[in-house]
Write an enzyme that holds these catalytic residues in place. Structure first.
Site, mmCIF file in Angstrom:
data_model
loop_
_atom_site.group_PDB
_atom_site.id
_atom_site.type_symbol
_atom_site.label_atom_id
_atom_site.label_comp_id
_atom_site.label_asym_id
_atom_site.label_seq_id
_atom_site.Cartn_x
_atom_site.Cartn_y
_atom_site.Cartn_z
ATOM 1 N N ASN A 7 12.625 -16.771 61.518
ATOM 2 C CA ASN A 7 11.846 -15.565 61.254
ATOM 3 C C ASN A 7 12.222 -14.534 62.305
ATOM 4 O O ASN A 7 11.639 -14.475 63.387
ATOM 5 C CB ASN A 7 10.353 -15.900 61.302
ATOM 6 C CG ASN A 7 9.492 -14.756 60.792
ATOM 7 O OD1 ASN A 7 9.891 -13.596 60.798
ATOM 8 N ND2 ASN A 7 8.281 -15.089 60.354
ATOM 9 N N LYS A 14 11.310 -16.029 65.866
ATOM 10 C CA LYS A 14 10.429 -17.187 65.755
ATOM 11 C C LYS A 14 11.112 -18.225 64.868
ATOM 12 O O LYS A 14 11.716 -17.867 63.856
ATOM 13 C CB LYS A 14 9.075 -16.791 65.171
ATOM 14 C CG LYS A 14 8.299 -15.796 66.024
ATOM 15 C CD LYS A 14 7.002 -15.376 65.350
ATOM 16 C CE LYS A 14 6.266 -14.340 66.175
ATOM 17 N NZ LYS A 14 5.018 -13.886 65.514
ATOM 18 N N ARG A 97 13.463 -15.371 56.818
ATOM 19 C CA ARG A 97 12.699 -14.200 56.377
ATOM 20 C C ARG A 97 13.639 -12.998 56.456
ATOM 21 O O ARG A 97 14.221 -12.713 57.500
ATOM 22 C CB ARG A 97 11.501 -13.973 57.296
ATOM 23 C CG ARG A 97 10.812 -12.624 57.072
ATOM 24 C CD ARG A 97 9.649 -12.442 58.040
ATOM 25 N NE ARG A 97 9.063 -11.114 57.929
ATOM 26 C CZ ARG A 97 9.150 -10.176 58.876
ATOM 27 N NH1 ARG A 97 9.808 -10.416 59.998
ATOM 28 N NH2 ARG A 97 8.582 -8.997 58.707
ATOM 29 N N HIS A 185 5.345 -7.324 53.914
ATOM 30 C CA HIS A 185 4.402 -8.424 54.166
ATOM 31 C C HIS A 185 4.193 -9.266 52.913
ATOM 32 O O HIS A 185 3.182 -9.947 52.773
ATOM 33 C CB HIS A 185 3.034 -7.912 54.640
ATOM 34 C CG HIS A 185 3.031 -7.296 56.002
ATOM 35 N ND1 HIS A 185 2.243 -6.208 56.316
ATOM 36 C CD2 HIS A 185 3.710 -7.604 57.135
ATOM 37 C CE1 HIS A 185 2.432 -5.875 57.586
ATOM 38 N NE2 HIS A 185 3.323 -6.720 58.098
ATOM 39 N N LEU A 214 -3.713 -7.487 58.525
ATOM 40 C CA LEU A 214 -3.997 -6.576 59.629
ATOM 41 C C LEU A 214 -3.512 -7.190 60.933
ATOM 42 O O LEU A 214 -4.095 -8.145 61.431
ATOM 43 C CB LEU A 214 -5.502 -6.291 59.709
ATOM 44 C CG LEU A 214 -6.171 -5.807 58.421
ATOM 45 C CD1 LEU A 214 -7.662 -5.626 58.635
ATOM 46 C CD2 LEU A 214 -5.528 -4.515 57.924
ATOM 47 N N ASN A 216 -0.228 -6.048 64.182
ATOM 48 C CA ASN A 216 0.420 -4.871 64.753
ATOM 49 C C ASN A 216 0.975 -4.006 63.624
ATOM 50 O O ASN A 216 0.960 -2.787 63.681
ATOM 51 C CB ASN A 216 1.541 -5.287 65.707
ATOM 52 C CG ASN A 216 2.092 -4.102 66.479
ATOM 53 O OD1 ASN A 216 1.348 -3.315 67.034
ATOM 54 N ND2 ASN A 216 3.407 -3.957 66.487
ATOM 55 N N ARG A 246 2.594 2.428 64.645
ATOM 56 C CA ARG A 246 3.031 3.254 63.524
ATOM 57 C C ARG A 246 1.885 4.144 63.046
ATOM 58 O O ARG A 246 0.735 3.722 63.015
ATOM 59 C CB ARG A 246 3.510 2.379 62.357
ATOM 60 C CG ARG A 246 4.699 1.505 62.685
ATOM 61 C CD ARG A 246 5.070 0.647 61.492
ATOM 62 N NE ARG A 246 5.934 -0.471 61.888
ATOM 63 C CZ ARG A 246 5.887 -1.676 61.362
ATOM 64 N NH1 ARG A 246 5.011 -1.948 60.413
ATOM 65 N NH2 ARG A 246 6.705 -2.617 61.779
ATOM 66 N N ARG A 290 -7.403 -5.567 70.765
ATOM 67 C CA ARG A 290 -8.290 -6.136 71.794
ATOM 68 C C ARG A 290 -8.392 -5.225 73.005
ATOM 69 O O ARG A 290 -9.484 -5.006 73.555
ATOM 70 C CB ARG A 290 -7.781 -7.518 72.203
ATOM 71 C CG ARG A 290 -7.878 -8.565 71.111
ATOM 72 C CD ARG A 290 -7.080 -9.800 71.441
ATOM 73 N NE ARG A 290 -5.642 -9.511 71.531
ATOM 74 C CZ ARG A 290 -4.694 -10.419 71.685
ATOM 75 N NH1 ARG A 290 -5.027 -11.703 71.779
ATOM 76 N NH2 ARG A 290 -3.415 -10.085 71.748
ATOM 77 N N GLU A 348 -7.774 -11.896 61.162
ATOM 78 C CA GLU A 348 -8.267 -13.252 61.391
ATOM 79 C C GLU A 348 -9.227 -13.342 62.562
ATOM 80 O O GLU A 348 -10.069 -14.249 62.614
ATOM 81 C CB GLU A 348 -7.086 -14.199 61.638
ATOM 82 C CG GLU A 348 -6.176 -14.374 60.425
ATOM 83 C CD GLU A 348 -4.897 -15.114 60.765
ATOM 84 O OE1 GLU A 348 -4.873 -15.829 61.794
ATOM 85 O OE2 GLU A 348 -3.905 -14.992 60.015
ATOM 86 N N ASN A 349 -9.135 -12.394 63.519
ATOM 87 C CA ASN A 349 -9.851 -12.570 64.784
ATOM 88 C C ASN A 349 -10.913 -11.520 65.097
ATOM 89 O O ASN A 349 -11.718 -11.738 66.005
ATOM 90 C CB ASN A 349 -8.835 -12.599 65.937
ATOM 91 C CG ASN A 349 -7.909 -13.805 65.855
ATOM 92 O OD1 ASN A 349 -8.351 -14.941 65.947
ATOM 93 N ND2 ASN A 349 -6.621 -13.557 65.663
ATOM 94 N N GLU A 397 3.287 -17.747 56.881
ATOM 95 C CA GLU A 397 4.546 -17.234 56.358
ATOM 96 C C GLU A 397 5.678 -18.255 56.511
ATOM 97 O O GLU A 397 6.495 -18.435 55.598
ATOM 98 C CB GLU A 397 4.913 -15.934 57.064
ATOM 99 C CG GLU A 397 3.981 -14.772 56.733
ATOM 100 C CD GLU A 397 4.294 -13.539 57.541
ATOM 101 O OE1 GLU A 397 5.018 -12.667 57.051
ATOM 102 O OE2 GLU A 397 3.799 -13.455 58.685
#
Length: 411
Positions: A7, A14, A97, A185, A214, A216, A246, A290, A348-349, A397
């Site tokens: 990826n 990754k 990917r 995505h 949702l 970066n 962006r 955050r 998710e967070n 993914e």
């Protein structure tokens, strides 16, 4: 079957290794090996981190050439403290990917010389990502020889959007030039849609879903009968929602104004819109949600005298306004809704973002559980009496790429 997933991004790589037997598991398994290279933290340094059940390795390497860094990463599969296979030949297929498949690819595909040439040609549409994806493919050719490789395209899930959603209202000649909404995505939206259908014990082909990726980078997808019929990202990943760095959608005349009045070049506009806007550009604090929220809570001005907490609050307010507006747009495209789904690092967070996004939907009977908690498991966060369920799905993914590889080789 041992499946290696690559990826690649513009500034990171990754990778993970899965082992799948004769039947696909119903739940995503844990990979045998996970690795990451990050080129962003230190100039001219590539930071390598590898994790397995047996150990962890961290190292700092010269940042280039990229192929040598990838070679070092892959070597940790069969040597050292993180070794999980005896030799490179145990890898039976590699999945990549690939960000942009244009109009050429609607599904994942076995990589051939013709596929590589198309990925290269489409680099004009994804100049940051497609060349990095191609580098990864060629690195595997050098290291693992003629092992089968599979391309899984970010754009593929959106490739069959209706023309009314995909074609921009500019010159008709744009269509011939390939200028249209492609969406991105897609691998994440596809996984989250199917996972939601499974958790609801429903057939995906019967559902109308809005999936909110949702992180970066941010995008929404309207999914009907298992297909994307609308999405917020467009010709490039710059369109749509406000993101980490962006801008998302802006009036095109702003760009004309900056070129005429301020002398901005195309390269300067590219840097401004992709790297210096969004949460970072408005808050002046960070592209990380955050850190923006911490600045809001601190309530302190920075040394320059600017209102740090005000700018951070403004950034959050714009982010939420645009998120709500685009959810409304997806809702109108669908003409109904069976579930709302949040995924990605923020989705998710951040309970605050989810709650704020759902607040205007109370007229539809959407109610969140006040005690909503999300762990590493996928979770239903709506109240029992909510007219529409709201889910948090941890996107997978890499597993989706591995599954596509398995299915192609089985076929």
């Amino acid at each position: 079957m041992k499946i290696l997933v690559m990826n690649a991004g513009s500034s990171s790589q990754k990778s993970c290794l899965y082992e799948i037997g004769d039947l696909l598991p119903t739940q995503p398994p844990n990979p045998l090996w996970e690795a990451k290279i990050d080129w962003t933290h230190q100039p001219n340094v590539a930071e390598l981190s590898v994790t397995t059940e047996g150990g962890k390795v961290k190292a700092e390497l010269p940042a280039s050439p990229r192929a040598q860094v990838i070679n070092r990463l892959l070597g940790t599969l069969w040597t050292g403290a993180t070794q999980v296979i005896a030799n490179p030949q145990e890898v039976q297929v590699v999945g990549h990917r690939v960000v942009h498949g244009g109009k050429d690819y609607h599904t994942s595909i076995r990589i051939t010389s013709e596929v590589k040439a198309t990925i290269d040609r489409l680099s004009t549409l994804a100049p940051v990502h497609n060349p990095a994806n191609l580098e990864g493919i060629e690195a595997i050719e050098q290291i693992l020889g003629d092992v089968p490789q599979v391309a899984v395209f970010d754009t593929a899930f959106h490739a069959q959007m209706p023309d009314a959603a995909a074609i921009y209202p500019g010159s008709y000649d744009w269509i011939k030039k390939g200028i249209r909404r492609y969406g991105f995505h897609g691998t994440s939206h596809r996984y989250c849609a199917q996972r939601t259908a499974d958790l609801m014990a429903r057939d995906l082909s019967e559902l109308k879903l809005i999936t909110c990726h949702l992180g970066n980078g941010c995008s929404l997808a309207a999914i009907q009968n298992g297909r994307s019929i609308d999405t917020t990202m467009g010709f490039t990943p710059l369109d749509g929602l406000m993101m980490g760095t962006r801008s998302g959608s802006v009036d095109p005349s702003i760009l004309i104004y900056l070129m005429r009045q301020e002398g901005y070049t195309a390269d300067r506009l590219d840097q401004l819109l992709n790297k210096e806007s969004g949460l970072l550009g408005i808050s002046g604090v960070s592209n990380d949600m955050r850190a923006v929220m911490q600045a809001i809570e601190s309530g302190n001005d920075d040394p320059s005298g600017e209102q740090r907490s005000y700018r951070a609050r403004l950034a959050l307010d714009i982010y939420l306004h645009r998120l709500r507006r685009e959810i409304g747009g997806m809702l109108m495209s669908l003409g109904g809704l069976d579930a709302l789904v949040f995924t990605g690092g923020v989705g998710e967070n951040s309970a605050l973002v989810r709650s704020a996004a759902c607040e205007p939907l109370t007229w539809l009977g959407v109610k969140l559980d006040p005690a909503q908690t999300v762990s590493s498991e996928d979770a239903l966060i709506s109240a029992p009496d909510s007219a529409i369920p709201v889910w948090v799905i941890h996107t997978q993914e890499d597993w989706t790429i591995a599954r596509d590889c398995w299915e192609l080789l089985q076929a």
